[in-house]
Design a protein around this motif. Structure first.
Motif, PDB file in Angstrom:
ATOM      1  N   ASN A 175       1.827  11.701  -0.911  1.00  0.00           N
ATOM      2  CA  ASN A 175       0.924  12.752  -0.464  1.00  0.00           C
ATOM      3  C   ASN A 175      -0.163  12.136   0.419  1.00  0.00           C
ATOM      4  O   ASN A 175      -1.079  11.476  -0.085  1.00  0.00           O
ATOM      5  CB  ASN A 175       0.295  13.457  -1.670  1.00  0.00           C
ATOM      6  N   VAL A 176      -0.046  12.339   1.723  1.00  0.00           N
ATOM      7  CA  VAL A 176      -0.984  11.743   2.670  1.00  0.00           C
ATOM      8  C   VAL A 176      -2.419  12.168   2.377  1.00  0.00           C
ATOM      9  O   VAL A 176      -3.365  11.405   2.591  1.00  0.00           O
ATOM     10  CB  VAL A 176      -0.591  12.120   4.115  1.00  0.00           C
ATOM     11  N   LYS A 177      -2.589  13.380   1.866  1.00  0.00           N
ATOM     12  CA  LYS A 177      -3.933  13.883   1.589  1.00  0.00           C
ATOM     13  C   LYS A 177      -4.638  13.105   0.484  1.00  0.00           C
ATOM     14  O   LYS A 177      -5.863  13.139   0.381  1.00  0.00           O
ATOM     15  CB  LYS A 177      -3.856  15.368   1.213  1.00  0.00           C
ATOM     16  N   LYS A 178      -3.868  12.400  -0.353  1.00  0.00           N
ATOM     17  CA  LYS A 178      -4.481  11.641  -1.448  1.00  0.00           C
ATOM     18  C   LYS A 178      -5.050  10.306  -0.981  1.00  0.00           C
ATOM     19  O   LYS A 178      -5.730   9.615  -1.750  1.00  0.00           O
ATOM     20  CB  LYS A 178      -3.460  11.409  -2.557  1.00  0.00           C
ATOM     21  N   GLY A 179      -4.757   9.909   0.249  1.00  0.00           N
ATOM     22  CA  GLY A 179      -5.307   8.673   0.777  1.00  0.00           C
ATOM     23  C   GLY A 179      -4.477   7.450   0.414  1.00  0.00           C
ATOM     24  O   GLY A 179      -3.659   7.474  -0.505  1.00  0.00           O
ATOM     25  N   LEU A 180      -4.740   6.372   1.132  1.00  0.00           N
ATOM     26  CA  LEU A 180      -3.982   5.138   0.967  1.00  0.00           C
ATOM     27  C   LEU A 180      -4.574   4.311  -0.170  1.00  0.00           C
ATOM     28  O   LEU A 180      -5.780   4.105  -0.244  1.00  0.00           O
ATOM     29  CB  LEU A 180      -4.029   4.347   2.275  1.00  0.00           C
ATOM     30  N   GLU A 181      -3.695   3.832  -1.064  1.00  0.00           N
ATOM     31  CA  GLU A 181      -4.137   3.042  -2.209  1.00  0.00           C
ATOM     32  C   GLU A 181      -3.298   1.772  -2.337  1.00  0.00           C
ATOM     33  O   GLU A 181      -2.203   1.673  -1.775  1.00  0.00           O
ATOM     34  CB  GLU A 181      -4.012   3.861  -3.507  1.00  0.00           C
ATOM     35  N   VAL A 182      -3.838   0.800  -3.073  1.00  0.00           N
ATOM     36  CA  VAL A 182      -3.096  -0.430  -3.336  1.00  0.00           C
ATOM     37  C   VAL A 182      -2.000  -0.136  -4.357  1.00  0.00           C
ATOM     38  O   VAL A 182      -2.261   0.389  -5.434  1.00  0.00           O
ATOM     39  CB  VAL A 182      -4.021  -1.544  -3.864  1.00  0.00           C
ATOM     40  N   LEU A 183      -0.773  -0.473  -4.008  1.00  0.00           N
ATOM     41  CA  LEU A 183       0.373  -0.286  -4.886  1.00  0.00           C
ATOM     42  C   LEU A 183       0.687  -1.562  -5.655  1.00  0.00           C
ATOM     43  O   LEU A 183       1.029  -1.525  -6.841  1.00  0.00           O
ATOM     44  CB  LEU A 183       1.593   0.136  -4.061  1.00  0.00           C
ATOM     45  N   LEU A 204       0.850  -1.187   0.000  1.00  0.00           N
ATOM     46  CA  LEU A 204       0.000   0.000   0.000  1.00  0.00           C
ATOM     47  C   LEU A 204       0.891   1.243   0.000  1.00  0.00           C
ATOM     48  O   LEU A 204       2.030   1.201   0.463  1.00  0.00           O
ATOM     49  CB  LEU A 204      -0.912   0.020   1.224  1.00  0.00           C
ATOM     50  N   HIS A 205       0.359   2.351  -0.506  1.00  0.00           N
ATOM     51  CA  HIS A 205       1.137   3.587  -0.501  1.00  0.00           C
ATOM     52  C   HIS A 205       0.223   4.790  -0.624  1.00  0.00           C
ATOM     53  O   HIS A 205      -0.971   4.681  -0.923  1.00  0.00           O
ATOM     54  CB  HIS A 205       2.157   3.590  -1.645  1.00  0.00           C
ATOM     55  N   TYR A 206       0.809   5.957  -0.355  1.00  0.00           N
ATOM     56  CA  TYR A 206       0.159   7.227  -0.657  1.00  0.00           C
ATOM     57  C   TYR A 206       0.708   7.687  -2.010  1.00  0.00           C
ATOM     58  O   TYR A 206       1.925   7.885  -2.130  1.00  0.00           O
ATOM     59  CB  TYR A 206       0.488   8.285   0.401  1.00  0.00           C
ATOM     60  N   PRO A 207      -0.117   7.842  -3.020  1.00  0.00           N
ATOM     61  CA  PRO A 207       0.389   8.309  -4.310  1.00  0.00           C
ATOM     62  C   PRO A 207       1.196   9.591  -4.163  1.00  0.00           C
ATOM     63  O   PRO A 207       0.774  10.529  -3.485  1.00  0.00           O
ATOM     64  CB  PRO A 207      -0.894   8.553  -5.119  1.00  0.00           C
ATOM     65  N   GLU A 208       2.398   9.587  -4.722  1.00  0.00           N
ATOM     66  CA  GLU A 208       3.302  10.729  -4.671  1.00  0.00           C
ATOM     67  C   GLU A 208       3.680  11.099  -3.238  1.00  0.00           C
ATOM     68  O   GLU A 208       4.073  12.225  -2.959  1.00  0.00           O
ATOM     69  CB  GLU A 208       2.687  11.943  -5.382  1.00  0.00           C
TER      70      GLU A 208
END
Length: 318
Positions: A208-216, A202-206
């Motif tokens: 950027n914590v504000k973008k939310g956690l997504e599956v990497l 999992l990661h924050y795109p770029e």
């Protein structure tokens, strides 16, 4: 006013930090602070092997910062956890607190990553018992790894097995981290021992914590399939399922990995650190938790060594 602080003796701090981070070292804590109250300067003010002694270094009239290494037991397996403590002595004035507050992001970046953070104004909030309680709450140890996580593969059991994909669900809402809709289903798939999926990143795109956690990444080749994402400027949260041989019987184990590259910005590290507890809740309880910034710490061999050391299936000589 400066928003960053630097060490007057970086070598002394680095040696103490490496000792606390090393499983082979007896050193379990360190304390840093501001020499003569100079906000943008830092110095090592103490370290030791007995966490009870940490309180002897804390001063009622100072702002200090501590890193503590603790042990947490999950399903009879010992897991290493780290706690960050921001000590604000009860005699520190309001204006002084504000002066040091703007520096904390920079200061914390020296001690991150950690599994939990504690803001302490009383010595009772720095005892080993209190720290262990905070780590337990953040890691989700109030509810254990699901019953069949550590069940023996292929062995008979009187415990009813849950159908594929029906591990206990943990609500990801309201935990302080925005998460993609598919994260829970992906993690449930990994938790199922019959699934081919054995690694999720999992990661924050770029970053950027504000973008939310997504599956990497979703993979079936273990931690090795994530190696391309472990970069100096990346942040990755991973959950890996492995098989450990305990008493000659295959046993399912889970490892959590928090990768924070050395070149990740200090403010980003600080923001991520404040969400450490929520990330732990999302990933769920595991048998080992690894915080890493160097690739040799997240190889398949390194992860298995930690798993086997925790379970006792690896014999250590000396």
């Amino acid at each position: 006013m400066s928003t960053s602080a630097a060490f007057v003796d970086p070598t002394a701090f680095t040696r103490a930090l490496e000792a606390v981070r090393s499983d082979a070292s007896d050193t379990k804590w360190l304390v840093i602070g501001h020499p003569e109250g100079v906000p943008d300067q830092l110095e090592l003010q103490g370290s030791g092997s007995d966490v009870d002694e940490l309180r002897e270094v804390l001063d009622d009239g100072k702002t200090q910062y501590a890193l503590v290494r603790m042990e947490e037991t999950i399903d009879l397996s010992v897991t290493i956890k780290f706690a960050y403590i921001n000590w604000m002595g009860p005699d520190v004035g309001f204006a002084v607190r504000g002066r040091y507050g703007v520096l904390e992001g920079s200061i914390r970046s020296y001690l991150d990553p950690t599994h939990t953070s504690i803001r302490a104004t009383k010595l009772e909030e720095t005892t080993p018992e209190y720290i262990a309680e905070q780590i337990g709450q953040q890691s989700g140890q109030i509810s254990k790894v699901r019953d069949d996580v550590d069940s023996r593969l292929g062995a008979a059991s009187n415990t009813p097995q849950r159908p594929k994909g029906e591990a206990p669900k943990v609500s990801l809402q309201g935990v302080g981290v925005d998460v993609a809709d598919n994260i829970q289903d992906v993690l449930l798939e990994l938790r199922n021992s019959e699934s081919e999926v054995n690694c999720v990143g999992l990661h924050y795109p770029e970053n950027n914590v504000k973008k939310g956690l997504e599956v990497l990444h979703i993979g079936n080749h273990g931690i090795g399939s994530l190696s391309e994402f472990f970069n100096e400027d990346s942040v990755v949260f991973a959950l890996v399922r492995v098989v450990d041989i305990v008493d000659e019987i295959p046993t399912v184990k889970f490892a959590q990995i928090k990768w924070v590259g050395d070149r990740v910005k200090p403010m980003t590290k600080a923001k991520i650190a404040t969400q450490s507890g929520e990330i732990n809740r999302i990933l769920g309880s595991t048998h080992v938790a690894i915080v890493a910034s160097h690739r040799n710490e997240v190889t398949e061999r390194a992860v298995m060594d930690r798993i086997m050391a925790a379970s006792g299936s690896r014999k250590v000589v000396g």
